[in-house]
Design an enzyme around this catalytic site. Structure first.
Site, mmCIF file in Angstrom:
data_model
loop_
_atom_site.group_PDB
_atom_site.id
_atom_site.type_symbol
_atom_site.label_atom_id
_atom_site.label_comp_id
_atom_site.label_asym_id
_atom_site.label_seq_id
_atom_site.Cartn_x
_atom_site.Cartn_y
_atom_site.Cartn_z
ATOM 1 N N CYS A 85 -11.522 -19.065 3.322
ATOM 2 C CA CYS A 85 -10.418 -19.095 2.356
ATOM 3 C C CYS A 85 -9.849 -20.515 2.261
ATOM 4 C CB CYS A 85 -9.321 -18.129 2.763
ATOM 5 S SG CYS A 85 -9.823 -16.412 2.915
ATOM 6 N N CYS A 88 -11.308 -23.385 -0.216
ATOM 7 C CA CYS A 88 -10.798 -23.523 -1.589
ATOM 8 C C CYS A 88 -9.290 -23.736 -1.628
ATOM 9 C CB CYS A 88 -11.141 -22.277 -2.404
ATOM 10 S SG CYS A 88 -12.902 -22.021 -2.701
ATOM 11 N N CYS A 186 9.209 10.837 -7.304
ATOM 12 C CA CYS A 186 9.692 9.733 -6.466
ATOM 13 C C CYS A 186 11.183 9.484 -6.675
ATOM 14 C CB CYS A 186 8.928 8.449 -6.783
ATOM 15 S SG CYS A 186 7.123 8.558 -6.696
ATOM 16 N N CYS A 189 14.103 11.364 -4.688
ATOM 17 C CA CYS A 189 14.508 10.893 -3.362
ATOM 18 C C CYS A 189 15.146 9.513 -3.445
ATOM 19 C CB CYS A 189 13.302 10.826 -2.418
ATOM 20 S SG CYS A 189 12.773 12.414 -1.746
ATOM 21 N N HIS A 190 14.436 8.576 -4.090
ATOM 22 C CA HIS A 190 14.765 7.159 -3.930
ATOM 23 C C HIS A 190 15.756 6.625 -4.958
ATOM 24 C CE1 HIS A 190 11.866 6.962 -0.763
ATOM 25 N NE2 HIS A 190 10.904 7.393 -1.540
ATOM 26 N N ARG A 227 1.583 4.210 2.643
ATOM 27 C CA ARG A 227 2.877 4.895 2.581
ATOM 28 C C ARG A 227 2.949 5.812 1.365
ATOM 29 N NH1 ARG A 227 5.629 7.896 3.681
ATOM 30 N NH2 ARG A 227 7.870 7.973 4.039
ATOM 31 N N CYS A 231 3.656 9.848 1.143
ATOM 32 C CA CYS A 231 4.633 10.545 0.300
ATOM 33 C C CYS A 231 3.965 11.677 -0.467
ATOM 34 C CB CYS A 231 5.276 9.565 -0.670
ATOM 35 S SG CYS A 231 6.543 8.513 0.071
#
Length: 270
Positions: A85, A88, A186, A189-190, A227, A231
């Site tokens: 890596c 470059c 989603c 909850c959030h 994660r 969920c």
């Protein structure tokens, strides 16, 4: 038949029942519904004092080991090209500064939005002529942690206009879509119940600005997609495979929700 008393239910069951009683947000709902700009908070602020101290101290932060491993891999030549890596990009502290804050981002050659893990694998295949690294492999997590760590403290700032817009919209739609046997989205909850309690844990606003992060429950570093899959499993929905465009689109929407929050990689969470 004896009636079921609410007092006999577990707290998690009560929480889910309360969520399902709230009408789902429609597609025309405001994308930031439930969180005012002045209320936006990183998951860091919901953690215990001890966990915050662990993240703040690089010597105590377990994720530092992945960042150091990624630094070594950054300098290691691989693939048919014999390039590393660094061949470059030279010093990652300079060349990679701000990169994580701008991902997911549109990739013109493939015509889709890609995340940081996919960007690293594109370089491996195209420049190093090496096979892509598997999702959640130690090597890919280490390289991603090292690259993201160069943006630590910088605000999340993704682009959602132009060719990126359809992918952003798809991610937003998925965020508000009810899923699984528990029929939850989603946002329920959030956006609507953040700072509440679920199985003894505080519900955060669901920002991804600390990934890859070390989770105490995993005892390892993991990606945001790990994660998200958790969920999905939690609401009893079938997870998408790692690298699925649906997850990348959702990552883009989540990054937009987190605009202005600092990159914390490697974060530490319960």
């Amino acid at each position: 038949m004896t009636a079921l008393r609410l007092s006999s239910l577990r707290p998690a069951a009560l929480f889910f029942m309360a969520l399902m009683a709230v009408p789902a947000s429609g597609q025309n709902a405001d994308p930031g519904s439930g969180i005012r700009p002045e209320e936006k908070r990183s998951g860091y602020s919901f953690m215990s004092r001890e966990t915050r101290a662990m993240q703040d101290d690089d010597l105590a932060n377990p994720g530092t080991l992945w960042a150091l491993e990624g630094e070594a891999l950054w300098r290691t030549a691989t693939g048919a090209s014999g390039k590393s890596c660094a061949t470059c990009h030279q010093d990652a502290a300079v060349s990679m500064k701000g990169v994580a804050a701008r991902h997911p981002a549109f990739e013109p050659r493939s015509g889709v939005v890609i995340n940081l893990e996919q960007r690293i694998n594109l370089c491996r295949v195209d420049r190093q002529q090496a096979p892509p690294l598997a999702y959640e492999s130690k090597e890919l997590l280490a390289l991603t942690t090292h690259v993201a760590n160069q943006s630590r403290g910088m605000p999340v700032q993704v682009v959602i206009d132009g060719p990126t817009r359809p992918f952003f919209q798809a991610g937003r739609d998925l965020y508000f879509q009810r899923q699984g046997q528990l029929n939850l989205a989603c946002n329920q909850c959030h956006d609507e119940h953040w700072d509440g309690q679920l199985r003894g844990d505080r519900v955060t606003q669901g920002h991804g600005n600390a990934y890859p992060e070390y989770r105490l429950e995993w005892q390892t570093v993991g990606s945001l997609q790990r994660r998200l899959r958790g969920c999905n499993t939690g609401v009893r929905a079938e997870p998408f495979p790692y690298g699925a465009q649906e997850y990348v689109n959702l990552e883009l929407y989540l990054a937009w929700r987190a605009q202005g929050l600092p990159i914390e990689t490697p974060g530490v969470r319960p």
